[in-house]
Design a protein around this motif. Structure first.
Motif, PDB file in Angstrom:
ATOM      1  N   GLN A  25      17.495  10.903   1.094  1.00 16.93           N
ATOM      2  CA  GLN A  25      17.558   9.960   2.160  1.00 16.93           C
ATOM      3  C   GLN A  25      17.335   8.403   1.786  1.00 16.93           C
ATOM      4  O   GLN A  25      16.715   8.060   0.846  1.00 16.93           O
ATOM      5  N   ALA A  26      18.208   7.613   2.558  1.00 15.03           N
ATOM      6  CA  ALA A  26      18.349   6.170   2.110  1.00 15.03           C
ATOM      7  C   ALA A  26      18.224   5.396   3.342  1.00 15.03           C
ATOM      8  O   ALA A  26      19.010   5.815   4.290  1.00 15.03           O
ATOM      9  N   CYS A  27      17.850   4.118   3.630  1.00 16.84           N
ATOM     10  CA  CYS A  27      17.996   3.372   4.986  1.00 16.84           C
ATOM     11  C   CYS A  27      19.345   2.680   4.511  1.00 16.84           C
ATOM     12  O   CYS A  27      19.733   2.190   3.742  1.00 16.84           O
ATOM     13  N   ALA A  28      19.975   2.996   5.636  1.00 19.74           N
ATOM     14  CA  ALA A  28      21.463   2.421   6.036  1.00 19.74           C
ATOM     15  C   ALA A  28      21.434   0.836   5.870  1.00 19.74           C
ATOM     16  O   ALA A  28      22.581   0.309   5.751  1.00 19.74           O
ATOM     17  N   ASP A  29      20.224   0.289   6.385  1.00 20.52           N
ATOM     18  CA  ASP A  29      20.094  -1.164   6.424  1.00 20.52           C
ATOM     19  C   ASP A  29      19.824  -1.835   5.029  1.00 20.52           C
ATOM     20  O   ASP A  29      20.559  -2.740   4.656  1.00 20.52           O
ATOM     21  N   CYS A  30      18.753  -1.449   4.366  1.00 19.60           N
ATOM     22  CA  CYS A  30      18.348  -2.471   3.314  1.00 19.60           C
ATOM     23  C   CYS A  30      18.463  -1.429   2.241  1.00 19.60           C
ATOM     24  O   CYS A  30      18.290  -2.015   0.902  1.00 19.60           O
ATOM     25  N   GLY A  31      19.084  -0.163   2.049  1.00 19.36           N
ATOM     26  CA  GLY A  31      19.484   0.596   0.817  1.00 19.36           C
ATOM     27  C   GLY A  31      18.009   1.178   0.212  1.00 19.36           C
ATOM     28  O   GLY A  31      18.298   1.967  -0.816  1.00 19.36           O
ATOM     29  N   GLU A  32      16.896   1.035   0.547  1.00 18.25           N
ATOM     30  CA  GLU A  32      15.695   1.833  -0.014  1.00 18.25           C
ATOM     31  C   GLU A  32      15.843   3.238   0.023  1.00 18.25           C
ATOM     32  O   GLU A  32      16.205   3.849   0.968  1.00 18.25           O
ATOM     33  N   LEU A  33      15.803   3.945  -1.127  1.00 18.33           N
ATOM     34  CA  LEU A  33      15.553   5.319  -1.258  1.00 18.33           C
ATOM     35  C   LEU A  33      14.267   5.713  -0.646  1.00 18.33           C
ATOM     36  O   LEU A  33      13.089   5.047  -1.071  1.00 18.33           O
ATOM     37  N   ARG A  34      14.105   7.193  -0.042  1.00 22.61           N
ATOM     38  CA  ARG A  34      12.847   7.519   0.357  1.00 22.61           C
ATOM     39  C   ARG A  34      12.860   9.161   0.257  1.00 22.61           C
ATOM     40  O   ARG A  34      13.935   9.904   0.535  1.00 22.61           O
ATOM     41  N   PHE A  35      11.669   9.601  -0.075  1.00 26.11           N
ATOM     42  CA  PHE A  35      11.418  11.070  -0.062  1.00 26.11           C
ATOM     43  C   PHE A  35       9.871  11.239  -0.111  1.00 26.11           C
ATOM     44  O   PHE A  35       9.247  10.496  -0.793  1.00 26.11           O
ATOM     45  N   PRO A  36       9.472  11.853   0.887  1.00 26.76           N
ATOM     46  CA  PRO A  36      10.158  12.853   1.728  1.00 26.76           C
ATOM     47  C   PRO A  36      10.865  12.328   2.837  1.00 26.76           C
ATOM     48  O   PRO A  36      10.676  11.032   2.909  1.00 26.76           O
ATOM     49  N   PRO A  37      11.886  12.846   3.567  1.00 27.10           N
ATOM     50  CA  PRO A  37      12.544  12.176   4.692  1.00 27.10           C
ATOM     51  C   PRO A  37      11.912  11.903   5.695  1.00 27.10           C
ATOM     52  O   PRO A  37      10.899  12.685   5.900  1.00 27.10           O
ATOM     53  N   ARG A  38      12.208  10.780   6.327  1.00 25.95           N
ATOM     54  CA  ARG A  38      11.397  10.387   7.567  1.00 25.95           C
ATOM     55  C   ARG A  38      12.453   9.773   8.394  1.00 25.95           C
ATOM     56  O   ARG A  38      13.290   9.116   7.954  1.00 25.95           O
ATOM     57  N   PRO A  39      12.018   9.526   9.707  1.00 22.69           N
ATOM     58  CA  PRO A  39      12.779   8.648  10.626  1.00 22.69           C
ATOM     59  C   PRO A  39      12.985   7.274  10.259  1.00 22.69           C
ATOM     60  O   PRO A  39      14.053   6.810  10.707  1.00 22.69           O
ATOM     61  N   CYS A  40      11.716   6.661   9.841  1.00 26.39           N
ATOM     62  CA  CYS A  40      11.899   5.268   9.795  1.00 26.39           C
ATOM     63  C   CYS A  40      11.696   4.671   8.468  1.00 26.39           C
ATOM     64  O   CYS A  40      11.073   5.300   7.571  1.00 26.39           O
ATOM     65  N   CYS A  41      12.333   3.640   8.250  1.00 26.17           N
ATOM     66  CA  CYS A  41      12.247   3.072   6.761  1.00 26.17           C
ATOM     67  C   CYS A  41      10.727   2.434   6.502  1.00 26.17           C
ATOM     68  O   CYS A  41      10.559   1.612   7.094  1.00 26.17           O
ATOM     69  N   PRO A  42      10.141   2.720   5.458  1.00 32.89           N
ATOM     70  CA  PRO A  42       8.632   2.037   5.210  1.00 32.89           C
ATOM     71  C   PRO A  42       9.052   0.837   4.853  1.00 32.89           C
ATOM     72  O   PRO A  42       7.888  -0.006   4.823  1.00 32.89           O
ATOM     73  N   GLN A  45      11.569  -0.890   8.396  1.00 32.13           N
ATOM     74  CA  GLN A  45      11.156  -0.343   9.536  1.00 32.13           C
ATOM     75  C   GLN A  45      12.741   0.165  10.499  1.00 32.13           C
ATOM     76  O   GLN A  45      12.455   0.175  11.569  1.00 32.13           O
ATOM     77  N   SER A  46      13.802   0.005   9.838  1.00 27.59           N
ATOM     78  CA  SER A  46      14.854   0.341  10.491  1.00 27.59           C
ATOM     79  C   SER A  46      14.981   1.898  10.589  1.00 27.59           C
ATOM     80  O   SER A  46      14.414   2.860   9.825  1.00 27.59           O
ATOM     81  N   PHE A  47      15.943   2.448  11.541  1.00 23.99           N
ATOM     82  CA  PHE A  47      15.871   3.959  11.825  1.00 23.99           C
ATOM     83  C   PHE A  47      17.356   4.419  11.301  1.00 23.99           C
ATOM     84  O   PHE A  47      17.735   5.635  11.621  1.00 23.99           O
ATOM     85  N   ALA A  48      18.213   3.500  10.626  1.00 24.18           N
ATOM     86  CA  ALA A  48      19.358   3.679  10.259  1.00 24.18           C
ATOM     87  C   ALA A  48      19.240   4.491   8.908  1.00 24.18           C
ATOM     88  O   ALA A  48      18.709   4.123   8.043  1.00 24.18           O
ATOM     89  N   THR A  49      19.780   5.695   8.806  1.00 28.43           N
ATOM     90  CA  THR A  49      19.587   6.539   7.551  1.00 28.43           C
ATOM     91  C   THR A  49      21.125   6.768   7.148  1.00 28.43           C
ATOM     92  O   THR A  49      21.939   7.232   7.786  1.00 28.43           O
ATOM     93  N   GLU A  50      20.932   7.234   5.762  1.00 23.89           N
ATOM     94  CA  GLU A  50      22.289   7.782   5.337  1.00 23.89           C
ATOM     95  C   GLU A  50      21.639   8.934   4.111  1.00 23.89           C
ATOM     96  O   GLU A  50      20.572   8.562   3.605  1.00 23.89           O
ATOM     97  N   TRP A  51      22.424   9.652   3.555  1.00 23.60           N
ATOM     98  CA  TRP A  51      21.882  10.546   2.376  1.00 23.60           C
ATOM     99  C   TRP A  51      22.945  10.338   1.106  1.00 23.60           C
ATOM    100  O   TRP A  51      24.211  10.255   1.206  1.00 23.60           O
ATOM    101  N   ARG A  52      22.188   9.817   0.139  1.00 21.03           N
ATOM    102  CA  ARG A  52      22.876   9.394  -0.977  1.00 21.03           C
ATOM    103  C   ARG A  52      22.769  10.349  -2.313  1.00 21.03           C
ATOM    104  O   ARG A  52      21.972  11.034  -2.368  1.00 21.03           O
ATOM    105  N   PRO A  53      23.776  10.784  -3.072  1.00 18.07           N
ATOM    106  CA  PRO A  53      24.086  11.566  -4.111  1.00 18.07           C
ATOM    107  C   PRO A  53      22.984  10.754  -5.105  1.00 18.07           C
ATOM    108  O   PRO A  53      22.943   9.770  -5.570  1.00 18.07           O
ATOM    109  N   VAL A  54      22.344  11.818  -5.963  1.00 11.43           N
ATOM    110  CA  VAL A  54      21.657  11.137  -7.237  1.00 11.43           C
ATOM    111  C   VAL A  54      21.992  12.416  -8.460  1.00 11.43           C
ATOM    112  O   VAL A  54      22.235  13.173  -7.980  1.00 11.43           O
ATOM    113  N   SER A  55      21.620  11.821  -9.637  1.00 11.88           N
ATOM    114  CA  SER A  55      22.063  12.570 -10.711  1.00 11.88           C
ATOM    115  C   SER A  55      21.642  13.890 -10.830  1.00 11.88           C
ATOM    116  O   SER A  55      22.185  14.906 -11.452  1.00 11.88           O
TER     117      SER A  55
END
Length: 135
Positions: A25-42, A45-55
Motif C-alpha cells: 500500500q502507498a499513499c496516493a498523495d505523498c507516495g509513502e509506502l506502508r505496511f501493514p495496510p491501513r486507511p490513513c497515511c501516517p 494523514q491522507s486517506f488516498a491509497t494505491e497499491w504499488r508493485p515491489v520486486s
C-alpha cells in the motif's frame, strides 16, 4: 494450514498475492509506502491509497523457530520457521512469512538451523500466500 485474516484494508494485498504479484500500500498523495495496510497515511494523514508493485527481493531481517508450536494446526509441521523479510526496494517495510525450499513447499521443508540473518530471499506464491525462498 491456516488462512490469513483478510480485512478490508489488507484485502488487496491478498488479491495480488493470489495473482502472483507482491504489492504494498502507498499513499496516493505523498507516495509513502506502508505496511501493514491501513486507511490513513501516517506521514501526511491522507486517506488516498494505491497499491504499488515491489520486486519481492529482500533479506532476512529476523527469524524464529516456534517451540512448542502454539497453534494446533501447525503442530504436525514443527519444527518450522517464521521469518521477517526487509524488502530491498522498500527497506522500511518488513513482511512476515516462511522460508521454504520452493513455492508451495511445506513450512518444514528446510532445516531451520540453516537460516541466517542477512540471507537474500525472494517472494514466491502458492495458494494465494506469499512464501520466501533463498535467492
Amino acid at each position: 494450514m491456516l488462512d490469513p485474516v483478510k480485512d478490508d484494508d489488507g484485502a488487496p494485498f491478498w488479491r495480488y498475492a493470489a495473482e502472483g504479484e507482491l504489492r504494498v500500500q502507498a499513499c496516493a498523495d505523498c507516495g509513502e509506502l506502508r505496511f501493514p495496510p491501513r486507511p490513513c497515511c501516517p506521514h501526511c494523514q491522507s486517506f488516498a491509497t494505491e497499491w504499488r508493485p515491489v520486486s519481492g527481493r529482500g533479506r532476512i531481517w529476523s527469524y524464529v523457530v516456534p517451540h512448542p508450536p502454539l497453534l494446533p494446526d501447525y503442530a504436525a509441521q514443527a519444527p518450522y520457521n517464521v521469518i521477517v523479510v526487509e524488502l530491498e526496494d522498500a527497506p522500511r517495510i518488513r513482511l512476515v512469512g516462511n522460508l521454504v525450499s520452493a513455492a508451495g513447499a511445506a513450512l518444514n521443508s528446510l532445516d531451520p538451523h540453516g537460516i541466517r540473518i542477512g540471507t537474500r530471499v525472494h517472494a514466491v506464491f502458492a495458494d494465494g500466500l506469499v512464501q520466501w525462498v533463498r535467492s
